[in-house]
Scaffold this active site. Sequence first.
Site, PDB file in Angstrom:
ATOM      1  N   GLU A 250      42.282  38.576  47.957  1.00 19.66           N
ATOM      2  CA  GLU A 250      42.764  39.437  46.723  1.00 19.66           C
ATOM      3  C   GLU A 250      43.818  38.767  45.884  1.00 19.66           C
ATOM      4  O   GLU A 250      43.825  38.899  44.618  1.00 19.66           O
ATOM      5  CB  GLU A 250      43.566  40.586  47.486  1.00 19.66           C
ATOM      6  CG  GLU A 250      44.315  41.694  46.489  1.00 19.66           C
ATOM      7  CD  GLU A 250      43.091  42.418  45.580  1.00 19.66           C
ATOM      8  OE1 GLU A 250      42.450  43.034  46.298  1.00 19.66           O
ATOM      9  OE2 GLU A 250      42.851  42.389  44.114  1.00 19.66           O
TER      10      GLU A 250
ATOM     11  N   VAL B 275      42.660  36.399  42.412  1.00 21.42           N
ATOM     12  CA  VAL B 275      41.954  36.929  41.054  1.00 21.42           C
ATOM     13  C   VAL B 275      43.181  37.932  40.776  1.00 21.42           C
ATOM     14  O   VAL B 275      43.639  38.972  41.290  1.00 21.42           O
ATOM     15  CB  VAL B 275      40.866  37.578  41.140  1.00 21.42           C
ATOM     16  CG1 VAL B 275      40.605  38.020  39.731  1.00 21.42           C
ATOM     17  CG2 VAL B 275      39.912  36.594  41.544  1.00 21.42           C
TER      18      VAL B 275
ATOM     19  N   THR C 161      55.632  27.825  45.888  1.00 19.80           N
ATOM     20  CA  THR C 161      55.965  29.006  45.435  1.00 19.80           C
ATOM     21  C   THR C 161      55.524  30.171  46.065  1.00 19.80           C
ATOM     22  O   THR C 161      56.111  31.243  46.702  1.00 19.80           O
ATOM     23  CB  THR C 161      55.870  29.222  44.131  1.00 19.80           C
ATOM     24  OG1 THR C 161      56.350  28.157  43.207  1.00 19.80           O
ATOM     25  CG2 THR C 161      56.625  30.545  43.286  1.00 19.80           C
TER      26      THR C 161
ATOM     27  N   LYS D  98      38.152  32.717  38.421  1.00 20.85           N
ATOM     28  CA  LYS D  98      38.443  34.189  38.422  1.00 20.85           C
ATOM     29  C   LYS D  98      37.239  35.198  38.085  1.00 20.85           C
ATOM     30  O   LYS D  98      36.817  35.963  38.830  1.00 20.85           O
ATOM     31  CB  LYS D  98      39.569  34.550  37.878  1.00 20.85           C
ATOM     32  CG  LYS D  98      40.784  33.820  38.533  1.00 20.85           C
ATOM     33  CD  LYS D  98      42.244  34.108  37.865  1.00 20.85           C
ATOM     34  CE  LYS D  98      43.424  33.550  38.423  1.00 20.85           C
ATOM     35  NZ  LYS D  98      44.396  33.134  37.424  1.00 20.85           N
TER      36      LYS D  98
ATOM     37  N   LYS E 274      41.379  30.399  44.241  1.00 20.02           N
ATOM     38  CA  LYS E 274      40.308  30.694  43.229  1.00 20.02           C
ATOM     39  C   LYS E 274      39.267  29.786  43.147  1.00 20.02           C
ATOM     40  O   LYS E 274      37.981  29.965  43.221  1.00 20.02           O
ATOM     41  CB  LYS E 274      40.584  31.445  41.947  1.00 20.02           C
ATOM     42  CG  LYS E 274      41.564  30.536  41.187  1.00 20.02           C
ATOM     43  CD  LYS E 274      42.849  31.096  41.233  1.00 20.02           C
ATOM     44  CE  LYS E 274      44.063  30.034  40.865  1.00 20.02           C
ATOM     45  NZ  LYS E 274      45.244  30.400  40.755  1.00 20.02           N
TER      46      LYS E 274
HETATM   47  N1  HSE Z   1      48.149  29.816  37.286  1.00 31.52           N
HETATM   48  C1  HSE Z   1      47.545  31.135  37.406  1.00 31.52           C
HETATM   49  C2  HSE Z   1      47.812  31.855  36.471  1.00 31.52           C
HETATM   50  C3  HSE Z   1      48.164  31.571  38.748  1.00 31.52           C
HETATM   51  O1  HSE Z   1      48.773  31.822  35.509  1.00 31.52           O
HETATM   52  O2  HSE Z   1      47.173  33.156  36.156  1.00 31.52           O
HETATM   53  C4  HSE Z   1      47.737  32.883  39.434  1.00 31.52           C
HETATM   54  O3  HSE Z   1      46.390  32.513  39.798  1.00 31.52           O
END
Ligand code: HSE
Length: 435
Positions: A131, A134, A14, A207, A107
């Site tokens: 960038e 997070v 994606t 994160k 991350k």
């Molecule tokens: N799976 C992660 C989320 C994607 O839902 O935040 C973005 O890091």
Amino acid sequence: MSDVVKIGIAGLGTIGSGVIKSLLRNKSELEKKFKFQFEILGISASSKDKERSFDVDQFTWFDKPIDLAKDSNIDLVIELIGGDSGVAYDLAFESIKNKKGFITANKALISSHGKELSKLSESSNSFIGYEAAVAGGIPVIKTLRSGVILDKIDGVYGILNGTSNFILSRMSEANKSFEDSLLEAQNLGYAEADPSFDINGLDAAHKLSIINSLCFAEFPSLESISIKGIENILTLDHKYAQEFGYNIKLIASSSKKGGNLRKEVAPTLVKIESSLGTVSNVSNVVCITTEYNGTLVLEGEGAGEGPTSSSVLSDVVDYSMNTRNYLFNKKSSDLSDPIINKDLIERCYYLRVFLADQKGAMSNLTAILGKNGISIDQVIQRGGVHLKDEKNFTPVIMLTHPVDSDSIDSAFSELIKTDLISMDPIFLPVLKDNL
Ligand code: HSE
């Protein structure tokens, strides 16, 4: 570096496909606005034949992602594979060793290997952009790497996982089950390949560990973070929390108090009308409390193709502008190993148990709580509500007065040994005075 940035992209899911479409769509605008041009020189993924949302044949295909890092014509490698080991790890280290720029949305990689990556990027003077790792499209890394660089940060808290926020929102706003809400998030492309990281708090903790390094000069680590996920939250918890005036959100926080740094990811009660309480669906929010700037609140979409691609592109621009930051704001020699601090802060807690519908059960429950120093502020118990398969247990919900986490842990251990309750109890902290 020439004015033409030659890019290799590994991982065409994606986000990878989104980055390619976005680079092509915005090419002339970016090239007009910034003094560089770019060319996608190679792409790579596990299968060339998979159906994709762009034409694969317009680019040179590399069977092995690592070859992008070895190709002397490529300046900048963008890794969108994911995972903290294997192909993503090899690609990162090979690219940096070969003095290429390296951009990632990964991350887990930055969090798990922050120490090695910061040392290596210094010795090879390479650009590392993360960038997109997070909070999706929110420019939080840029804010912490340059925006508030001269300010003193006291704490950071917020919602850092879009999928879990989406699930919690669907459960509380549409009365959906956990399972149906997760499926919806997966279909929308928000969840990780293995969604357990979204649900068990690890994605948010990765994160948080990165943000924490930027704010408090520690190498990232998960070990120093107390991590709880949303897997045990039931739809009925949202209803009861709302009766008390709260929504349940997965809150990541890192805060300094008297020289102590408390790092936590946990489902938490936040006031319904607060800025955290009103953040719905896939949105993330990051609140940075500073000495000179008050509290900065950044909010936006935290996952998905558009927002994440936009953050990757902002790193491409930074690379082209020859921006060079230390990976975590300071030289690696000025960063410390993370300290595990004892949580001495007293907070109110939401407690939910399924209590046996029998004589003396409530007084036995309150006796256990009292013995562990937990005092009750509010209670809800309604007749006629019970667990599907265990009609003899009814939910009892309490809000406690402020208490430390050791007392909560000790009451939990005692409660699960009794036959007073069915299912493990849940204790959720209540966020005080949030914006
Ligand atoms: N799976 C992660 C989320 C994607 O839902 O935040 C973005 O890091």
